[in-house]
Each structure stands twice: as C-alpha cells, then as structure tokens.
Scaffold this motif. Structure first.
Motif, PDB file in Angstrom:
ATOM      1  N   LYS A 315      58.933  40.878  -7.716  1.00 31.23           N
ATOM      2  CA  LYS A 315      59.125  42.319  -7.547  1.00 31.23           C
ATOM      3  C   LYS A 315      58.708  42.753  -6.141  1.00 31.23           C
ATOM      4  N   ALA A 316      57.563  42.253  -5.687  1.00 32.54           N
ATOM      5  CA  ALA A 316      57.087  42.606  -4.343  1.00 32.54           C
ATOM      6  C   ALA A 316      58.102  42.139  -3.295  1.00 32.54           C
ATOM      7  N   ASP A 317      58.645  40.946  -3.494  1.00 33.90           N
ATOM      8  CA  ASP A 317      59.621  40.367  -2.563  1.00 33.90           C
ATOM      9  C   ASP A 317      60.892  41.229  -2.503  1.00 33.90           C
ATOM     10  N   GLY A 318      61.384  41.598  -3.671  1.00 30.02           N
ATOM     11  CA  GLY A 318      62.599  42.407  -3.745  1.00 30.02           C
ATOM     12  C   GLY A 318      62.408  43.756  -3.072  1.00 30.02           C
ATOM     13  N   TRP A 319      61.268  44.388  -3.352  1.00 28.14           N
ATOM     14  CA  TRP A 319      61.014  45.706  -2.755  1.00 28.14           C
ATOM     15  C   TRP A 319      60.808  45.610  -1.251  1.00 28.14           C
ATOM     16  N   ALA A 320      60.160  44.547  -0.796  1.00 29.51           N
ATOM     17  CA  ALA A 320      59.926  44.421   0.652  1.00 29.51           C
ATOM     18  C   ALA A 320      61.268  44.349   1.389  1.00 29.51           C
ATOM     19  N   THR A 321      62.222  43.618   0.841  1.00 28.97           N
ATOM     20  CA  THR A 321      63.541  43.529   1.477  1.00 28.97           C
ATOM     21  C   THR A 321      64.260  44.877   1.400  1.00 28.97           C
ATOM     22  N   ALA A 322      64.249  45.478   0.216  1.00 29.91           N
ATOM     23  CA  ALA A 322      64.951  46.752   0.030  1.00 29.91           C
ATOM     24  C   ALA A 322      64.377  47.833   0.944  1.00 29.91           C
ATOM     25  N   LEU A 323      63.041  47.874   1.075  1.00 29.08           N
ATOM     26  CA  LEU A 323      62.408  48.918   1.896  1.00 29.08           C
ATOM     27  C   LEU A 323      62.712  48.723   3.379  1.00 29.08           C
ATOM     28  N   SER A 324      62.937  47.469   3.776  1.00 25.69           N
ATOM     29  CA  SER A 324      63.322  47.213   5.171  1.00 25.69           C
ATOM     30  C   SER A 324      64.659  47.881   5.467  1.00 25.69           C
ATOM     31  N   VAL A 325      65.533  47.943   4.461  1.00 24.52           N
ATOM     32  CA  VAL A 325      66.840  48.588   4.627  1.00 24.52           C
ATOM     33  C   VAL A 325      66.681  50.109   4.531  1.00 24.52           C
ATOM     34  N   LEU A 326      65.898  50.561   3.579  1.00 24.40           N
ATOM     35  CA  LEU A 326      65.801  51.999   3.299  1.00 24.40           C
ATOM     36  C   LEU A 326      65.057  52.774   4.388  1.00 24.40           C
ATOM     37  N   GLY A 327      64.116  52.111   5.068  1.00 29.53           N
ATOM     38  CA  GLY A 327      63.324  52.802   6.082  1.00 29.53           C
ATOM     39  C   GLY A 327      62.178  53.589   5.459  1.00 29.53           C
ATOM     40  N   VAL A 328      61.354  54.195   6.341  1.00 24.32           N
ATOM     41  CA  VAL A 328      60.092  54.788   5.893  1.00 24.32           C
ATOM     42  C   VAL A 328      60.302  55.940   4.917  1.00 24.32           C
ATOM     43  N   GLU A 329      61.132  56.905   5.316  1.00 23.77           N
ATOM     44  CA  GLU A 329      61.209  58.142   4.538  1.00 23.77           C
ATOM     45  C   GLU A 329      61.796  57.920   3.140  1.00 23.77           C
ATOM     46  N   LYS A 330      63.026  57.370   3.118  1.00 19.39           N
ATOM     47  CA  LYS A 330      63.672  57.127   1.804  1.00 19.39           C
ATOM     48  C   LYS A 330      62.870  56.118   1.002  1.00 19.39           C
ATOM     49  N   GLY A 331      62.361  55.106   1.696  1.00 15.07           N
ATOM     50  CA  GLY A 331      61.641  54.021   1.033  1.00 15.07           C
ATOM     51  C   GLY A 331      60.393  54.519   0.318  1.00 15.07           C
ATOM     52  N   LEU A 332      59.577  55.318   1.032  1.00 11.61           N
ATOM     53  CA  LEU A 332      58.333  55.787   0.412  1.00 11.61           C
ATOM     54  C   LEU A 332      58.625  56.686  -0.787  1.00 11.61           C
ATOM     55  N   LYS A 333      59.698  57.482  -0.686  1.00 10.44           N
ATOM     56  CA  LYS A 333      60.057  58.367  -1.800  1.00 10.44           C
ATOM     57  C   LYS A 333      60.356  57.540  -3.055  1.00 10.44           C
ATOM     58  N   LEU A 334      61.115  56.467  -2.877  1.00  8.15           N
ATOM     59  CA  LEU A 334      61.477  55.629  -4.031  1.00  8.15           C
ATOM     60  C   LEU A 334      60.274  54.875  -4.604  1.00  8.15           C
ATOM     61  N   VAL A 335      59.445  54.353  -3.693  1.00 11.42           N
ATOM     62  CA  VAL A 335      58.290  53.571  -4.144  1.00 11.42           C
ATOM     63  C   VAL A 335      57.331  54.416  -4.968  1.00 11.42           C
ATOM     64  N   GLU A 336      57.202  55.695  -4.591  1.00  8.67           N
ATOM     65  CA  GLU A 336      56.299  56.572  -5.348  1.00  8.67           C
ATOM     66  C   GLU A 336      56.734  56.704  -6.805  1.00  8.67           C
ATOM     67  N   GLN A 337      58.011  56.452  -7.065  1.00 13.27           N
ATOM     68  CA  GLN A 337      58.500  56.573  -8.456  1.00 13.27           C
ATOM     69  C   GLN A 337      58.384  55.261  -9.224  1.00 13.27           C
ATOM     70  N   GLU A 338      57.973  54.206  -8.524  1.00 14.53           N
ATOM     71  CA  GLU A 338      57.978  52.875  -9.138  1.00 14.53           C
ATOM     72  C   GLU A 338      56.547  52.498  -9.514  1.00 14.53           C
ATOM     73  N   SER A 339      56.266  52.394 -10.808  1.00 12.96           N
ATOM     74  CA  SER A 339      54.870  52.186 -11.193  1.00 12.96           C
ATOM     75  C   SER A 339      54.410  50.770 -10.817  1.00 12.96           C
ATOM     76  N   GLY A 340      53.208  50.695 -10.280  1.00 10.17           N
ATOM     77  CA  GLY A 340      52.612  49.399  -9.910  1.00 10.17           C
ATOM     78  C   GLY A 340      53.043  48.871  -8.553  1.00 10.17           C
ATOM     79  N   VAL A 341      53.967  49.583  -7.881  1.00  9.55           N
ATOM     80  CA  VAL A 341      54.440  49.094  -6.580  1.00  9.55           C
ATOM     81  C   VAL A 341      53.867  49.982  -5.470  1.00  9.55           C
TER      82      VAL A 341
END
Ligand code: AMP
Ligand code: MG
Length: 368
Positions: A315-341
């Motif tokens: 899960k950490a691996d998948g999110w690290a790759t996805a967040l590299s694409v999403l960038g800071v703003e969109k990425g942080l918004k999504l991560v806040e909705q993901e429990s445990g991440v």
C-alpha cells in the motif's frame, strides 16, 4: 565411639569427591547457562543480496539458530515475487501475459497484486495505472536513442494505456480450493497491445511477503526487510531499542533528511519512498522521472520525492508512486481520506528543501 582412621579417611574422601562433583556440576551449569544465554539472547544477522535488480537489506533478530533459516525464507519469498511479476525477465508470468499469452487462470499472487493495482487506479482517478507499460517502454527506448519521443509515438503508446481496459474477475464456476494461496481463480482480459507493469507495487508486496516468510514458524525478536527504498520492520533491533528508518535526500545519495520510528510496541512500520533520484531516464543531459503521468504520457517530474507510511508495504509503495503523479496539493487531499496512510513530500532544492506533511506523519518523526 571413635572412628577408625580408615573410615575417617573414607569419610574425608567422600566429602572431597562430593565437593569436586559439586564444583564440576556447578561449573558445567555455569557453562550451560552461558551457552544457553548465547543461544537465546537476541542477536542479529544481516544479508544484502541483489534481488529484483536492486540492493536489498534483510535483518533478522532472535535466537542464533533461527536467523539463517529466517533470512533464507525471506530471500526465497523475494525471488518468488520476482519470478512471477518481473517485467525484465521474459519468462515471468507477467511477461508471458504481456507477450499475449492466454491470461486465463493467472497465479493467485499475481491476481491479488493486480487487483490492488486496479483498486489504486480507482482511488487515484488513474494517477496510478499499471497499464502505463507501453509508455514506460517508449521512454526507455527514447533514452537509449538519446531523444524524447515524438507526438506520434506518444499518441500510439497512449492509445494502449488505461486501467479501465483491464478486466480482472474471479471465475465463480471454477474457484480454486480455499487451501490455494489467495483461494481464488483469477481471469484476466485485456485488449491486444495493452501491457501491464506492476513495478510500482511488486517491491512492496515482495517486502510484505518476505517479512511474513521470515516470521512463519519462528519467534523472532525483530526483523527488517528493505528492497530499493521499500522497508518493513517489526519487533526490535538487537540492542532492544526501536527501529529507526532514515529518509534519504532526493538530491544527495546517502544523506538522511529525517528518521522515522514505529509508534507501537509491535515495532511494525512500513515505509516507502518514490523519487526520481534512484531510477530515471537521461535524455540529452536532462533527467526524467521513471514515473509516468498516465494523463499526459510524460514523466512526472514535479515532486523530487514522496515518502509514505501505510499498514502494508504494498500500500505504501502504491501510494508513493501515485502521489508522485498527483503532486502536493491533490495528493495530500486524497491521502487525508485514506485511513492509515500518511505522506511526506519533499520539494524545493538541495539547499532549500521544503517538506509537506499529511496530518499524521510528524508523529513518526524522531526529534533529534
Ligand atoms: P516506484 O519506484 O514504486 O514509484 O515505481 C515506478 C515504476 O512503476 C516505474 O519504473 C514504472 O515501471 C511503473 N510506473 C510508472 N508510472 C506509473 C504509474 N503512473 N502508475 C503505476 N506504475 C507506474
Ligand atoms: Mg511504488
């Protein structure tokens, strides 16, 4: 009544013998205790084999006799994931699927990882996309040729990309017996030309499986597996303290920006870092990230590195790759909705690094 000298001598002899036996027995007991303590005091062993085309670190902590077998089991698990999911090995099951072989009844472990990849795509609105493989190959070819791909090449590769083209279902009529790993029979369908890479999550999966293999049937005091920036630890290191996981600078190899620690007594922590410093394409002196933005077909270069903490390394691996694409703003918004991440982005420059944290990340950072 007086004892005869002979009897007295005998008595003395017996006392001496008993004393000697006691000395020998207690000596042996001490040696036994010392040996037992050596055998049972947690000690650690580390191996660093090259697997999955990258350096790995595996450490087991526990009784001396357990360490070798634990490390062997962990390495076997890493190699097994590589045999199934490597895109570099043409004989891996994934490579055979990409070469167009009938994808009926794929290996349960491959099905489970691909299912997670598709789940990541739907969670990230396609920022994570395992079907980017034609684009990955295009950019690798461009790097070898020393020029970026042209518009026609990009458009052709992009026409094969899109996670919605992939159908992965469980065959309800022919499920595998529950004793099979995964217990399911996966059926994969995708159009000709669509190809898959699981490189963005396979390392994390391999780390999870290696840690599980290390622990199965043994009571280790602790352990740690790291494969090219993906790390999972549990229990305690040999000094009895807690694991400290260094986050590397994206600009300077070996420079640690901060250290993270587990928060619970279990010592469990999964940390992955994606960044363009470990693997990149170089074209005409310019570095391009190996992570592709599926929306544009271009390398995602906006974020030098992202570090993610999650309940599993996959899960950490998948999110690290996805967040590299999403960038800071969109990425942080999504991560806040993901429990445990939890995530931490590093942007800026070597002399002026900037850190962007999700709300729960900082509690893992060791104040030094
Ligand atoms: P990682 O190092 O975990 O970030 O994974 C990067 C690798 O995943 C790349 O080398 C590609 O093979 C693949 N990849 C690149 N872009 C993506 C993406 N947007 N989604 C999923 N996998 C990708
Ligand atoms: Mg990844």
């Amino acid at each position: 009544m007086n004892e005869s000298p002979q009897v007295a001598a005998l008595g003395l002899d017996r006392t001496r013998r008993v004393a000697m036996i006691l000395v020998v027995v207690s000596g042996l007991t001490l040696v036994g205790i010392a040996l037992w303590r050596v055998a049972t005091t947690p000690t650690s062993q580390t191996v660093t084999p090259e697997i999955m085309g990258t350096t790995t670190h595996l450490t087991a902590v526990g009784r001396r006799a357990d360490l070798g077998p634990a490390l062997d089991a962990a390495q076997a698990a890493l190699r097994s994931v590589n045999r199934t999911m490597s895109t570099y090995d043409p004989s891996s099951e994934l490579s055979r699927i990409n070469a167009g072989q009938s994808p009926d009844d794929i290996a349960p472990e491959l099905g489970a990882v691909l299912e997670f990849g598709l789940h990541m795509s739907s969670r990230t609105d396609g920022a994570f996309d395992a079907t980017v493989y034609p684009l990955v190959q295009l950019w690798a070819k461009a790097a070898a040729a020393g020029r970026p791909p042209d518009d026609a090449e990009l458009a052709d590769a992009r026409s094969h990309v899109g996670w919605r083209k992939v159908s992965l279902t469980m065959d309800p009529l022919n499920p595998q017996p529950a004793t099979q790993p995964g217990g399911r029979r996966w059926v994969l369908r995708m159009p000709v030309g669509t190809q898959i890479t699981l490189d963005a999550i396979a390392k994390g999966d391999a780390v999870d499986l290696a840690v599980a293999a290390m622990r199965t049937g043994r009571h280790l005091a602790g352990g740690m597996v790291e494969v090219g920036g993906d790390l999972r630890c549990f229990g305690r290191p040999a000094d009895g303290g807690f694991w400290r996981v260094g986050v590397q600078s994206p600009w300077e190899e070996g420079r640690v920006l901060m250290r993270l620690r587990p928060l619970t007594d279990s010592g469990e922590l999964c940390v992955c870092t994606s960044g363009n410093y470990r693997r990149y394409y170089e074209i005409a002196g310019k570095r391009y990230s190996h992570i592709i933005d599926p929306a544009t077909g271009e390398p995602a270069d906006a974020v030098p590195s992202v570090t993610v903490i999650a309940p599993s390394c996959m899960k950490a691996d998948g999110w690290a790759t996805a967040l590299s694409v999403l960038g800071v703003e969109k990425g942080l918004k999504l991560v806040e909705q993901e429990s445990g991440v939890e995530a931490m982005f590093v942007t800026g420059t070597k002399d002026n690094p900037e850190y962007h944290y999700s709300s729960g990340f900082k509690k893992y950072v060791i104040e030094e």
